[in-house]
Design a protein around this motif. Sequence first.
Motif, PDB file in Angstrom:
ATOM      1  N   LEU A  81      59.764 -15.407  12.514  1.00 37.31           N
ATOM      2  CA  LEU A  81      59.745 -16.864  12.470  1.00 37.31           C
ATOM      3  C   LEU A  81      58.486 -17.400  13.154  1.00 37.31           C
ATOM      4  O   LEU A  81      57.819 -18.305  12.629  1.00 37.31           O
ATOM      5  CB  LEU A  81      61.002 -17.419  13.145  1.00 37.31           C
ATOM      6  CG  LEU A  81      61.147 -18.930  13.211  1.00 37.31           C
ATOM      7  CD1 LEU A  81      61.151 -19.551  11.818  1.00 37.31           C
ATOM      8  CD2 LEU A  81      62.425 -19.294  13.955  1.00 37.31           C
ATOM      9  N   ASN A  82      58.141 -16.846  14.300  1.00 36.67           N
ATOM     10  CA  ASN A  82      56.925 -17.275  15.004  1.00 36.67           C
ATOM     11  C   ASN A  82      55.676 -17.017  14.167  1.00 36.67           C
ATOM     12  O   ASN A  82      54.787 -17.865  14.096  1.00 36.67           O
ATOM     13  CB  ASN A  82      56.813 -16.583  16.359  1.00 36.67           C
ATOM     14  CG  ASN A  82      57.795 -17.133  17.362  1.00 36.67           C
ATOM     15  OD1 ASN A  82      58.231 -18.267  17.259  1.00 36.67           O
ATOM     16  ND2 ASN A  82      58.166 -16.322  18.330  1.00 36.67           N
ATOM     17  N   ARG A  83      55.620 -15.848  13.523  1.00 36.47           N
ATOM     18  CA  ARG A  83      54.471 -15.547  12.657  1.00 36.47           C
ATOM     19  C   ARG A  83      54.391 -16.541  11.506  1.00 36.47           C
ATOM     20  O   ARG A  83      53.304 -17.044  11.183  1.00 36.47           O
ATOM     21  CB  ARG A  83      54.562 -14.123  12.105  1.00 36.47           C
ATOM     22  CG  ARG A  83      54.120 -13.043  13.065  1.00 36.47           C
ATOM     23  CD  ARG A  83      53.943 -11.707  12.360  1.00 36.47           C
ATOM     24  NE  ARG A  83      55.149 -11.252  11.688  1.00 36.47           N
ATOM     25  CZ  ARG A  83      56.103 -10.509  12.235  1.00 36.47           C
ATOM     26  NH1 ARG A  83      55.994 -10.114  13.477  1.00 36.47           N
ATOM     27  NH2 ARG A  83      57.153 -10.142  11.542  1.00 36.47           N
ATOM     28  N   GLU A  84      55.521 -16.817  10.890  1.00 34.81           N
ATOM     29  CA  GLU A  84      55.556 -17.729   9.748  1.00 34.81           C
ATOM     30  C   GLU A  84      55.146 -19.141  10.172  1.00 34.81           C
ATOM     31  O   GLU A  84      54.381 -19.795   9.478  1.00 34.81           O
ATOM     32  CB  GLU A  84      56.950 -17.742   9.119  1.00 34.81           C
ATOM     33  CG  GLU A  84      57.064 -18.573   7.874  1.00 34.81           C
ATOM     34  CD  GLU A  84      56.284 -18.045   6.686  1.00 34.81           C
ATOM     35  OE1 GLU A  84      55.783 -18.877   5.908  1.00 34.81           O
ATOM     36  OE2 GLU A  84      56.170 -16.817   6.536  1.00 34.81           O
ATOM     37  N   MET A  85      55.644 -19.599  11.313  1.00 33.47           N
ATOM     38  CA  MET A  85      55.340 -20.953  11.770  1.00 33.47           C
ATOM     39  C   MET A  85      53.880 -21.104  12.186  1.00 33.47           C
ATOM     40  O   MET A  85      53.316 -22.197  12.087  1.00 33.47           O
ATOM     41  CB  MET A  85      56.278 -21.344  12.910  1.00 33.47           C
ATOM     42  CG  MET A  85      57.707 -21.533  12.443  1.00 33.47           C
ATOM     43  SD  MET A  85      58.890 -21.851  13.762  1.00 33.47           S
ATOM     44  CE  MET A  85      58.319 -23.403  14.391  1.00 33.47           C
ATOM     45  N   ASN A  86      53.265 -20.022  12.648  1.00 32.95           N
ATOM     46  CA  ASN A  86      51.870 -20.072  13.076  1.00 32.95           C
ATOM     47  C   ASN A  86      50.892 -19.776  11.950  1.00 32.95           C
ATOM     48  O   ASN A  86      49.686 -19.861  12.152  1.00 32.95           O
ATOM     49  CB  ASN A  86      51.641 -19.108  14.244  1.00 32.95           C
ATOM     50  CG  ASN A  86      52.347 -19.582  15.492  1.00 32.95           C
ATOM     51  OD1 ASN A  86      52.414 -20.768  15.768  1.00 32.95           O
ATOM     52  ND2 ASN A  86      52.899 -18.655  16.252  1.00 32.95           N
ATOM     53  N   SER A  87      51.406 -19.438  10.808  1.00 31.25           N
ATOM     54  CA  SER A  87      50.554 -19.138   9.662  1.00 31.25           C
ATOM     55  C   SER A  87      50.027 -20.436   9.054  1.00 31.25           C
ATOM     56  O   SER A  87      50.774 -21.401   8.905  1.00 31.25           O
ATOM     57  CB  SER A  87      51.365 -18.375   8.610  1.00 31.25           C
ATOM     58  OG  SER A  87      50.640 -18.279   7.408  1.00 31.25           O
ATOM     59  N   PRO A  88      48.748 -20.441   8.672  1.00 34.27           N
ATOM     60  CA  PRO A  88      48.206 -21.650   8.024  1.00 34.27           C
ATOM     61  C   PRO A  88      48.897 -21.953   6.692  1.00 34.27           C
ATOM     62  O   PRO A  88      48.967 -23.100   6.281  1.00 34.27           O
ATOM     63  CB  PRO A  88      46.737 -21.328   7.791  1.00 34.27           C
ATOM     64  CG  PRO A  88      46.462 -20.055   8.484  1.00 34.27           C
ATOM     65  CD  PRO A  88      47.749 -19.426   8.874  1.00 34.27           C
ATOM     66  N   PRO A 132      57.763 -23.825   4.338  1.00 34.65           N
ATOM     67  CA  PRO A 132      58.897 -24.488   4.999  1.00 34.65           C
ATOM     68  C   PRO A 132      60.258 -23.928   4.580  1.00 34.65           C
ATOM     69  O   PRO A 132      61.179 -23.893   5.396  1.00 34.65           O
ATOM     70  CB  PRO A 132      58.776 -25.949   4.558  1.00 34.65           C
ATOM     71  CG  PRO A 132      57.401 -26.095   4.024  1.00 34.65           C
ATOM     72  CD  PRO A 132      56.918 -24.751   3.605  1.00 34.65           C
ATOM     73  N   LEU A 133      60.380 -23.489   3.354  1.00 36.20           N
ATOM     74  CA  LEU A 133      61.652 -22.910   2.914  1.00 36.20           C
ATOM     75  C   LEU A 133      61.912 -21.578   3.613  1.00 36.20           C
ATOM     76  O   LEU A 133      63.050 -21.271   3.980  1.00 36.20           O
ATOM     77  CB  LEU A 133      61.675 -22.735   1.397  1.00 36.20           C
ATOM     78  CG  LEU A 133      61.665 -24.033   0.593  1.00 36.20           C
ATOM     79  CD1 LEU A 133      61.580 -23.727  -0.901  1.00 36.20           C
ATOM     80  CD2 LEU A 133      62.883 -24.868   0.907  1.00 36.20           C
ATOM     81  N   ARG A 134      60.866 -20.789   3.792  1.00 31.07           N
ATOM     82  CA  ARG A 134      60.999 -19.501   4.490  1.00 31.07           C
ATOM     83  C   ARG A 134      61.361 -19.741   5.957  1.00 31.07           C
ATOM     84  O   ARG A 134      62.201 -19.038   6.521  1.00 31.07           O
ATOM     85  CB  ARG A 134      59.697 -18.703   4.365  1.00 31.07           C
ATOM     86  CG  ARG A 134      59.716 -17.371   5.059  1.00 31.07           C
ATOM     87  CD  ARG A 134      60.580 -16.378   4.338  1.00 31.07           C
ATOM     88  NE  ARG A 134      60.511 -15.100   5.028  1.00 31.07           N
ATOM     89  CZ  ARG A 134      61.538 -14.296   5.192  1.00 31.07           C
ATOM     90  NH1 ARG A 134      62.692 -14.580   4.654  1.00 31.07           N
ATOM     91  NH2 ARG A 134      61.409 -13.177   5.854  1.00 31.07           N
ATOM     92  N   VAL A 135      60.726 -20.725   6.568  1.00 32.76           N
ATOM     93  CA  VAL A 135      61.029 -21.062   7.964  1.00 32.76           C
ATOM     94  C   VAL A 135      62.501 -21.463   8.097  1.00 32.76           C
ATOM     95  O   VAL A 135      63.204 -21.001   9.000  1.00 32.76           O
ATOM     96  CB  VAL A 135      60.100 -22.185   8.480  1.00 32.76           C
ATOM     97  CG1 VAL A 135      60.569 -22.722   9.827  1.00 32.76           C
ATOM     98  CG2 VAL A 135      58.661 -21.684   8.583  1.00 32.76           C
ATOM     99  N   ALA A 136      62.981 -22.298   7.189  1.00 30.41           N
ATOM    100  CA  ALA A 136      64.382 -22.734   7.225  1.00 30.41           C
ATOM    101  C   ALA A 136      65.329 -21.548   7.030  1.00 30.41           C
ATOM    102  O   ALA A 136      66.360 -21.449   7.708  1.00 30.41           O
ATOM    103  CB  ALA A 136      64.634 -23.789   6.155  1.00 30.41           C
ATOM    104  N   GLU A 137      64.974 -20.644   6.120  1.00 31.84           N
ATOM    105  CA  GLU A 137      65.803 -19.463   5.881  1.00 31.84           C
ATOM    106  C   GLU A 137      65.884 -18.587   7.130  1.00 31.84           C
ATOM    107  O   GLU A 137      66.964 -18.119   7.505  1.00 31.84           O
ATOM    108  CB  GLU A 137      65.224 -18.655   4.720  1.00 31.84           C
ATOM    109  CG  GLU A 137      65.943 -17.365   4.452  1.00 31.84           C
ATOM    110  CD  GLU A 137      65.237 -16.481   3.424  1.00 31.84           C
ATOM    111  OE1 GLU A 137      65.770 -15.397   3.147  1.00 31.84           O
ATOM    112  OE2 GLU A 137      64.173 -16.858   2.926  1.00 31.84           O
ATOM    113  N   LEU A 138      64.750 -18.374   7.779  1.00 36.94           N
ATOM    114  CA  LEU A 138      64.736 -17.554   8.995  1.00 36.94           C
ATOM    115  C   LEU A 138      65.546 -18.208  10.111  1.00 36.94           C
ATOM    116  O   LEU A 138      66.267 -17.531  10.841  1.00 36.94           O
ATOM    117  CB  LEU A 138      63.301 -17.301   9.445  1.00 36.94           C
ATOM    118  CG  LEU A 138      62.489 -16.380   8.541  1.00 36.94           C
ATOM    119  CD1 LEU A 138      61.018 -16.412   8.940  1.00 36.94           C
ATOM    120  CD2 LEU A 138      63.016 -14.958   8.584  1.00 36.94           C
ATOM    121  N   LYS A 139      65.445 -19.515  10.225  1.00 38.97           N
ATOM    122  CA  LYS A 139      66.219 -20.220  11.249  1.00 38.97           C
ATOM    123  C   LYS A 139      67.716 -20.093  10.988  1.00 38.97           C
ATOM    124  O   LYS A 139      68.499 -19.922  11.921  1.00 38.97           O
ATOM    125  CB  LYS A 139      65.816 -21.698  11.305  1.00 38.97           C
ATOM    126  CG  LYS A 139      64.470 -21.909  11.959  1.00 38.97           C
ATOM    127  CD  LYS A 139      64.126 -23.385  12.019  1.00 38.97           C
ATOM    128  CE  LYS A 139      62.828 -23.618  12.743  1.00 38.97           C
ATOM    129  NZ  LYS A 139      62.505 -25.057  12.868  1.00 38.97           N
TER     130      LYS A 139
END
Length: 59
Positions: free
Chosen positions: A21-28, A32-39
């Motif tokens: 999740l941290n890698r995804e959120m810090n990626s340029p 947002p869908l992947r972030v929501a799925e991980l959360k």
Amino acid sequence: MSIQSHLQELKRRHAAIEQELNREMNSPASDPLRVAELKRKKLVLKDQMSKLNPTSTVH
């Protein structure tokens, strides 16, 4: 599998999702869908852990 070993496995998976999740959120090119799925996955694991061990809290 004992409750303690199951709890340890859930904690390991929770930490792995946290890192992803941290890698995804810090990626340029963060998705947002992947972030929501991980959360959601992380929350499901947290709920499972609290059911197994209601006296401990996981952040």
